[in-house]
Design a protein around this motif. Structure first.
Motif, PDB file in Angstrom:
ATOM      1  N   PRO A  37      -9.662  87.201 -80.027  1.00 47.54           N
ATOM      2  CA  PRO A  37      -9.511  88.479 -79.329  1.00 47.54           C
ATOM      3  C   PRO A  37     -10.863  88.955 -78.803  1.00 47.54           C
ATOM      4  N   SER A  93     -10.662 101.592 -77.783  1.00 45.65           N
ATOM      5  CA  SER A  93      -9.821 101.120 -76.683  1.00 45.65           C
ATOM      6  C   SER A  93     -10.571 101.325 -75.374  1.00 45.65           C
ATOM      7  N   TYR A 118     -14.605  89.640 -67.268  1.00 47.43           N
ATOM      8  CA  TYR A 118     -13.305  90.284 -67.475  1.00 47.43           C
ATOM      9  C   TYR A 118     -13.402  91.794 -67.273  1.00 47.43           C
ATOM     10  N   ASN A 148     -11.577  93.830 -64.267  1.00 48.99           N
ATOM     11  CA  ASN A 148     -10.375  94.557 -64.670  1.00 48.99           C
ATOM     12  C   ASN A 148     -10.614  96.018 -65.029  1.00 48.99           C
ATOM     13  N   HIS A 149     -11.862  96.389 -65.285  1.00 50.11           N
ATOM     14  CA  HIS A 149     -12.187  97.779 -65.616  1.00 50.11           C
ATOM     15  C   HIS A 149     -13.460  98.179 -64.864  1.00 50.11           C
ATOM     16  N   LEU A 170      -9.715  96.159 -80.994  1.00 53.49           N
ATOM     17  CA  LEU A 170      -9.461  94.889 -80.321  1.00 53.49           C
ATOM     18  C   LEU A 170      -8.754  95.180 -79.009  1.00 53.49           C
ATOM     19  N   THR A 171      -9.192  94.527 -77.945  1.00 52.98           N
ATOM     20  CA  THR A 171      -8.544  94.714 -76.652  1.00 52.98           C
ATOM     21  C   THR A 171      -7.262  93.885 -76.605  1.00 52.98           C
ATOM     22  N   ASP A 172      -6.494  94.058 -75.545  1.00 52.32           N
ATOM     23  CA  ASP A 172      -5.269  93.276 -75.388  1.00 52.32           C
ATOM     24  C   ASP A 172      -5.536  91.946 -74.688  1.00 52.32           C
ATOM     25  N   TYR A 173      -6.809  91.608 -74.525  1.00 53.56           N
ATOM     26  CA  TYR A 173      -7.177  90.359 -73.860  1.00 53.56           C
ATOM     27  C   TYR A 173      -7.517  89.301 -74.899  1.00 53.56           C
ATOM     28  N   ALA A 174      -6.791  88.185 -74.887  1.00 52.02           N
ATOM     29  CA  ALA A 174      -7.076  87.063 -75.779  1.00 52.02           C
ATOM     30  C   ALA A 174      -7.962  86.073 -75.037  1.00 52.02           C
TER      31      ALA A 174
END
Length: 358
Positions: A129, A142, A162, A166-167, A217-221
């Protein structure tokens, strides 16, 4: 020996490393793949310091990736020659070396749209993660909570690409490497950092930065691949076959060696592991070591009484987050958390084994 002096040194993976359990598995190679190995018996690679995955220390290259590729070397007959880029701290220099075809491959990193323009991918062979690290006095668990805060990321890293893509609204502090990002958070230059969970937990422990925590933990694996020159498709296909054939027990031994939190049996001692249809035990240590009980209302207690044992499924092969070992024991970070929950709630939970995440 200074890192700058490593430019004249190299490491063959067929040398020292974590011992595999038994002979390496056989893989079927095509005639073109066999011809590639005969024509290119030594494959050059590089990486930056990304501990514990890539460790450059005292003139040697070690770490999780080293031990994986030692097994690949035994399976294929290929030798892997480490060619450091600068002081081995800037991953952007490593990517440039691959892009310019000064090296044949990078042993382990993430897949991004930019890298697909000049590299082939073998794998993935690991997954972690993406974690958020902050100081103890800062709530940053988050991406929403990172708004308006300065976030440190390592230059050229998958985490950087990433977050950038994405952000784009986040205020990024781009530093040389993950260690510099941790130091930026600890010193107050940044309020948080984002990086691979294995790297940040190892870095916090090694650096003794006691004012830092993994706050979310982010939602990105982050899937880990080997990157290969785009004019060497045979090498990419050889690595795909070899990495996929590494036995799970060898993977577990490597992870236990470099990530102590994943050591076999540790989750059991701390209350996280259970064999199928066995109750998860609470932490050892007597009354002083017991977690505080959660106070439930009458309806909640009645529900748990009617429900009986709570059954759960897990990903059986996602170290160090979670896995089920060869004896059927549930281990890993999530297992430790589940062990604490079961003790605090005083409930019985039972593992329902599955062969895979799907």
């Amino acid at each position: 020996m200074a890192l700058a002096a490593l430019a004249a040194l190299f490491l063959l993976f067929s040398g020292a490393g974590a011992a595999a359990q038994g002979p390496p598995p056989q893989i079927d190679l095509t005639d073109r793949e066999k011809a590639f190995i005969e024509a290119h018996p030594v494959v050059t690679f590089s990486d930056s310091i990304w501990e514990p995955l890539a460790v450059v220390e005292n003139g040697t290259y070690q770490g999780v990736f080293h031990d994986f590729f030692r097994i690949v070397s035994a399976m294929t007959g290929l030798a892997f020659k480490f060619e450091p880029q600068g002081d081995s701290r800037n991953f952007g220099k490593v990517l440039a070396a691959l892009r310019d075809r000064r090296i044949d491959m990078i042993d382990g990193t993430g897949k991004t749209a930019d890298r697909e323009k000049y590299a082939l991918f073998a794998g993935p062979f690991l997954r972690f993660p993406l974690a958020i690290v902050s100081r103890d006095d800062v709530m940053s668990g988050s991406f929403f909570e990172l708004q308006g805060k300065r976030v440190a990321v390592a230059s050229g890293s998958t985490a950087y690409e990433y977050v950038r893509d994405n952000h784009p609204d986040l205020d990024l502090l781009v530093v040389e490497d993950p260690t510099a990002a941790l130091m930026a958070v600890a010193s107050g230059q940044a309020q948080a950092m984002i990086e691979n969970l294995a790297v940040v937990t190892y870095g916090i422990r090694k650096s003794g930065l006691t004012n830092l925590k993994v706050s979310g933990l982010t939602d990105y694996a982050l899937d880990i691949y080997s990157l290969v020159r785009d004019d060497m498709p045979e090498l990419a296909s050889i690595l795909n076959k070899a990495l996929a054939a590494i036995p799970v027990w060898d993977k577990a031994a490597i992870m236990a060696k470099w990530l102590p939190l994943y050591a076999p049996g540790q989750a059991t001692a701390r209350g996280g592991a259970a064999a199928p249809d066995r109750e998860i035990a609470g932490p050892a240590g007597g009354e002083a070591g017991k977690a505080a009980k959660v106070v439930l209302n009458r309806r909640e207690r009645e529900y748990l009484s009617r429900k009986g044992a709570l059954r759960y499924c897990v990903d059986p092969d996602w170290p160090p987050v979670e896995r089920v070992d060869e004896a059927g024991r549930y281990e890993g970070m999530v297992a430790d958390v589940l062990g604490l929950l079961t003790e605090r709630l005083d409930v019985d939970v039972r593992l329902a084994p599955t062969a895979s995440w799907s």
